[in-house]
Motif scaffolding. Structure first.
Motif, mmCIF file in Angstrom:
data_model
loop_
_atom_site.group_PDB
_atom_site.id
_atom_site.type_symbol
_atom_site.label_atom_id
_atom_site.label_comp_id
_atom_site.label_asym_id
_atom_site.label_seq_id
_atom_site.Cartn_x
_atom_site.Cartn_y
_atom_site.Cartn_z
ATOM 1 N N ALA A 288 0.850 -1.081 0.032
ATOM 2 C CA ALA A 288 0.112 0.107 0.040
ATOM 3 C C ALA A 288 0.859 1.432 -0.030
ATOM 4 O O ALA A 288 0.466 2.284 -0.753
ATOM 5 C CB ALA A 288 -0.900 0.107 1.365
ATOM 6 N N LEU A 289 1.877 1.321 0.818
ATOM 7 C CA LEU A 289 2.768 2.331 0.744
ATOM 8 C C LEU A 289 3.644 2.558 -0.543
ATOM 9 O O LEU A 289 3.394 3.753 -1.102
ATOM 10 C CB LEU A 289 3.829 2.180 2.044
ATOM 11 C CG LEU A 289 3.441 2.496 3.419
ATOM 12 C CD1 LEU A 289 4.358 1.848 4.496
ATOM 13 C CD2 LEU A 289 2.874 3.931 3.595
ATOM 14 N N PHE A 290 4.131 1.484 -1.198
ATOM 15 C CA PHE A 290 4.676 1.345 -2.605
ATOM 16 C C PHE A 290 3.640 2.120 -3.495
ATOM 17 O O PHE A 290 4.004 2.938 -4.438
ATOM 18 C CB PHE A 290 4.926 0.042 -3.059
ATOM 19 C CG PHE A 290 6.254 -0.476 -2.196
ATOM 20 C CD1 PHE A 290 7.167 0.325 -1.958
ATOM 21 C CD2 PHE A 290 6.361 -1.813 -2.206
ATOM 22 C CE1 PHE A 290 8.334 -0.137 -1.228
ATOM 23 C CE2 PHE A 290 7.393 -2.254 -1.480
ATOM 24 C CZ PHE A 290 8.522 -1.581 -1.147
ATOM 25 N N SER A 291 2.366 1.951 -3.328
ATOM 26 C CA SER A 291 1.482 2.448 -4.445
ATOM 27 C C SER A 291 1.266 3.786 -4.325
ATOM 28 O O SER A 291 0.770 4.541 -5.121
ATOM 29 C CB SER A 291 0.017 1.657 -4.196
ATOM 30 O OG SER A 291 -0.622 2.106 -3.246
ATOM 31 N N CYS A 295 9.052 5.638 -0.093
ATOM 32 C CA CYS A 295 10.255 5.008 -0.018
ATOM 33 C C CYS A 295 10.544 4.418 1.356
ATOM 34 O O CYS A 295 10.353 5.077 2.440
ATOM 35 C CB CYS A 295 11.606 5.958 -0.308
ATOM 36 S SG CYS A 295 11.499 6.881 -1.782
ATOM 37 N N LEU A 296 10.858 3.322 1.391
ATOM 38 C CA LEU A 296 11.139 2.526 2.579
ATOM 39 C C LEU A 296 12.424 2.262 3.138
ATOM 40 O O LEU A 296 13.158 1.728 2.364
ATOM 41 C CB LEU A 296 10.292 1.082 2.675
ATOM 42 C CG LEU A 296 8.754 1.425 2.295
ATOM 43 C CD1 LEU A 296 8.140 0.081 2.528
ATOM 44 C CD2 LEU A 296 7.888 2.051 3.450
ATOM 45 N N SER A 301 15.013 -7.698 8.774
ATOM 46 C CA SER A 301 13.669 -8.353 8.814
ATOM 47 C C SER A 301 12.964 -7.980 7.857
ATOM 48 O O SER A 301 12.180 -8.763 6.965
ATOM 49 C CB SER A 301 13.200 -8.737 10.410
ATOM 50 O OG SER A 301 14.308 -8.770 11.276
ATOM 51 N N THR A 302 12.592 -6.610 7.946
ATOM 52 C CA THR A 302 11.521 -6.227 7.156
ATOM 53 C C THR A 302 11.756 -5.944 5.625
ATOM 54 O O THR A 302 11.018 -6.259 4.895
ATOM 55 C CB THR A 302 10.784 -4.660 7.712
ATOM 56 O OG1 THR A 302 11.911 -3.964 7.695
ATOM 57 C CG2 THR A 302 10.058 -4.761 8.845
ATOM 58 N N LEU A 303 13.041 -5.654 5.488
ATOM 59 C CA LEU A 303 13.664 -5.843 3.957
ATOM 60 C C LEU A 303 13.534 -7.223 3.399
ATOM 61 O O LEU A 303 13.025 -7.310 2.350
ATOM 62 C CB LEU A 303 15.028 -5.068 3.866
ATOM 63 C CG LEU A 303 15.614 -4.858 2.582
ATOM 64 C CD1 LEU A 303 14.714 -3.993 1.778
ATOM 65 C CD2 LEU A 303 16.826 -4.339 2.751
ATOM 66 N N ASP A 311 8.096 -3.842 -6.278
ATOM 67 C CA ASP A 311 8.607 -2.292 -6.201
ATOM 68 C C ASP A 311 9.926 -1.985 -5.024
ATOM 69 O O ASP A 311 10.202 -1.153 -4.945
ATOM 70 C CB ASP A 311 7.356 -1.700 -5.448
ATOM 71 C CG ASP A 311 6.359 -1.171 -6.673
ATOM 72 O OD1 ASP A 311 6.710 -1.105 -7.791
ATOM 73 O OD2 ASP A 311 5.116 -1.156 -6.138
ATOM 74 N N THR A 312 10.023 -3.079 -4.638
ATOM 75 C CA THR A 312 11.164 -3.272 -3.396
ATOM 76 C C THR A 312 12.365 -2.472 -4.283
ATOM 77 O O THR A 312 12.885 -1.874 -3.359
ATOM 78 C CB THR A 312 11.325 -4.657 -2.876
ATOM 79 O OG1 THR A 312 10.103 -5.002 -2.220
ATOM 80 C CG2 THR A 312 12.568 -4.680 -1.862
ATOM 81 N N SER A 313 13.010 -3.146 -5.188
ATOM 82 C CA SER A 313 14.054 -2.491 -5.491
ATOM 83 C C SER A 313 14.125 -1.210 -5.800
ATOM 84 O O SER A 313 15.291 -0.602 -5.819
ATOM 85 C CB SER A 313 14.436 -3.553 -7.213
ATOM 86 O OG SER A 313 13.727 -3.151 -7.888
#
Lengths: 456, 456
Positions: A288-291, A295-296, A301-303, A311-313
């Motif tokens: 939801a945040l990526f949408s 940026c995280l 652990s969360t990564l 979208d992670t990369s």
């Protein structure tokens, strides 16, 4: 005379004038403050064109700087008093403040100490305020209205980009006051930083400093005055998603807390995730945040839990310790795994700015631990951090938000601009002495009295 | 490592330990604070002989210094815990504090912001206190009890003459706490001035400094910390005898305000006389003061009005401007003529320490002007200034007297050691968002809720 001593003499004159105006105003009937607010509204209504002309000068200078990339567009837009409805809403603000109940003259404690000796604790203005704020000209009018309503004299300093507008507004306020029973120097303004540093030394005359603005401004003021300072330096707010969190709540609250208005001090900068949710709820929140293109900055652990998300990369990276102390004020969020609500509380107490933090949980004992254990002004359960605001709280208006631990905390309304004094009245024939009450059998009764109104 | 950096590391460790103890204690039930107070009383009861032995060491050292004229007899006598009844009254003090209502967990504001969203403002401890006080060993126990009762961790520093007693009392308090659910580092003590200056830099961990002691101590602390400071530097109190004053009241109140306990901060140091009374009431007041051997420092009018009094040559002299800014703390009183109540108010607002001032008058409008116009913590009418005291006010106990204009003012009881936090709880299915309340027609209700108890 050196320029620094001349600026310090000028500062002293301003501070003394404010003090005298404050003291003179104490004998004016409280209702006259609303009359003064009416007079200000009237003058500002009649001088609309002049004010907008001064504002145009500020706008032109600001737009030129913005064109050179030296000023943000947001600042330029905030400066603009000619936007539709803006001027009228500034005027309406004065009327709204006048309509609020007066915060002074309220009896908060009343006791008969002994026969014929009555003690009252009565709210009263703090005295002289020094308020430093951003380049938004309507804030001059807003703060002036709040100061007058609460009976405090004020010295105002707005951001330098608003100088023409602010100077004119302030002189029109003085002009309006001069037709009322409130002294015209009750509201004064200064325009330079050097005047501020000289004013910070006037602790004999100034009772409270309220800096609204960035971290750097607030800290530099705290370091350079012995006048009490009320405000907040940072807004590092967190949302913690507890083991028992429901998905919809968690996603909705996290997303709004982050993206509703990213430059606000009550927006989330840190997200804490219970370790049991790493493979279940966390990837949905991340998605939801990526949408929203957030940026995280993630701990390992969360990564790792979202490594397969498309979208992670593009949007997620490993966090550093600094990220958990950072007010991003933009589309970046620091993310960290915690093993329990108490670990979340510990993290926040040592990393946050004690402003506003929200837990997402269905567990009553976690709610209770959160609200009691968190050393923050606003401890929320299942609600967006963005609610931390005086208007939303129904305080009528907001002077600012305080992350301090004394006087006033959280969103501060008019009642954060008052203190109290004790008034004691003897009604006995010979006056009241300690000797009458403590000799022999002693005659203190300490009986509560009605609190309807002050004795004088 | 230099000694200054080692003392600053030590200070940081103490401050961090206090902070951690405070945070850990937040989840402990409030009733456990009273259990802890009971445990402290029990330990101090059982260790009476040890404490008195430590006190004897302090007494011997102090008496030796007093014999050399290096310490006042008052100080030596205050140091003595073996005076009859003294130790027991110290123990009883703990029980008395435990019996007071807890000042935390009180709901001072409760509103439904909108459907399913409730906001509460709840009193809570300030956090970590740093309290600096005179060489009176029982104050260690008294302040520890008040801190524990209000949920604040505390770092204590007593006067150096009480070091053996204070150190032992403090370690016995820690010993007692270690048997309870309040952390043993909740109350700590330090013994040197250099530790204090290092602690004043720990604004990250310490929330409030309370210096009790002389002017010099208080000002030096205010100048050297950005932690909020609560207390009073001076006690320059005035009595004003108004035109309409009755003789008996005037003489009684003036005399008691001056002579009841001359070293106290709430004793009168200045006497203002309405000019109409120079030849009538003033000589009678002067005569009463002379009979108590009070030296008068008079302005020309008051001096000339008593020039024929037999004691004038012995006890009255011309005043200087400095006298009106002086806390004599002894048998000297500065006297001045004023032409009106407003002139009296102006004099006091610019010369006094904003502590306690009393008017002697029969005139309602003068009373009202006095109580509203005077910028003092305690504004009295026809009563002795000596009433300004937490116990006399019926506050249950007194932490100190504040002449500040924020947080707490005048005699400060337990409620001066608390602040509040906002707790907000969403009870809606999807959590509460700004979007739910501000989009469409808007759904803020801002309806008052009952304030019986906090939500968590």
């Amino acid at each position: 005379m050196s320029s620094s001593s001349s600026s310090s003499n000028a500062a002293e004159s301003i501070a003394v004038a404010a003090r005298q105006a404050f003291e003179a105003s104490q004998l004016v009937e409280v209702g006259q403050r609303d009359v003064a607010l009416g007079a200000i509204r009237k003058v500002l209504e009649s001088k609309r064109e002049e004010v907008l002309a001064a504002n145009k000068k500020d706008m032109e200078a600001a737009e030129a700087l913005a064109a050179e990339g030296k000023l943000s567009k947001t600042l330029v837009s905030r400066l603009d008093l000619s936007r539709p409805g803006k001027y009228d809403s500034m005027l309406q603000g004065i009327t709204d403040v006048a309509a609020l109940p007066a915060p002074t003259g309220l009896v908060t404690f009343a006791k008969e100490l002994g026969p014929g000796l009555d003690l009252y604790r009565v709210t009263c203005p703090v005295g002289v305020l020094l308020v430093i704020f951003e380049a938004r000209p309507e804030v001059v009018v807003n703060i002036a209205a709040l100061a007058i309503k609460s009976g405090n004299a004020a010295i105002l300093k707005g951001g330098k980009e608003s100088i023409h507008t602010a100077t004119l507004l302030s002189s029109l306020i003085g002009e309006a006051l001069s037709t009322t029973s409130i002294p015209s120097t009750f509201i004064q303004s200064v325009s330079t930083r050097s005047e501020i540093s000289s004013l910070l030394a006037q602790d004999k005359y100034i009772d409270l400093v309220m800096p609204r603005g960035g971290n750097e401004l607030v800290r530099s003021i705290q370091n350079n005055t012995r006048i009490p300072v009320m405000g907040h330096a940072d807004g590092i707010c967190a949302v913690y998603v507890d083991e028992s969190a429901k998905e919809e709540k968690a996603v909705r609250v996290v997303v709004e807390s982050k993206i509703d208005y990213m430059a606000a001090c009550n927006s989330a900068e840190t997200l804490l995730i219970h370790s049991s949710l790493l493979d279940t709820l966390w990837p949905r929140i991340a998605s939801a945040l990526f949408s929203h293109n957030v940026c995280l900055r993630c701990d390992p652990s969360t990564l790792s839990a979202i490594k397969d998300h498309p979208d992670t990369s593009r949007l997620a990276t490993a966090s550093s310790e600094t990220d958990y102390h950072t007010e991003f004020l933009g589309p970046t969020l620091a993310v960290k795994t915690v093993g329990s609500v108490s670990e979340a509380i510990k993290h926040i107490n040592s990393h946050s700015s004690h402003h506003t933090d929200s837990i997402i949980t269905e567990d009553e004992s976690a709610m209770s631990a959160w609200c009691r254990g968190l050393d923050s002004a606003n401890c929320f359960v299942n609600a967006s951090t963005r609610f931390a605001d005086g208007t939303r709280y129904g305080l009528g208006t907001e002077v600012g938000i305080s992350t301090g631990k004394t006087h006033a905390r959280g969103p501060v309304g008019l009642d954060g601009l008052v203190i109290y004094k004790y008034m004691m009245r003897s009604k006995t024939e010979g006056g009241s002495l300690i000797a009458d009450h403590e000799k022999g059998e002693g005659k203190y009764t300490h009986k509560d009295l009605p609190r309807e109104q002050p004795p004088f």
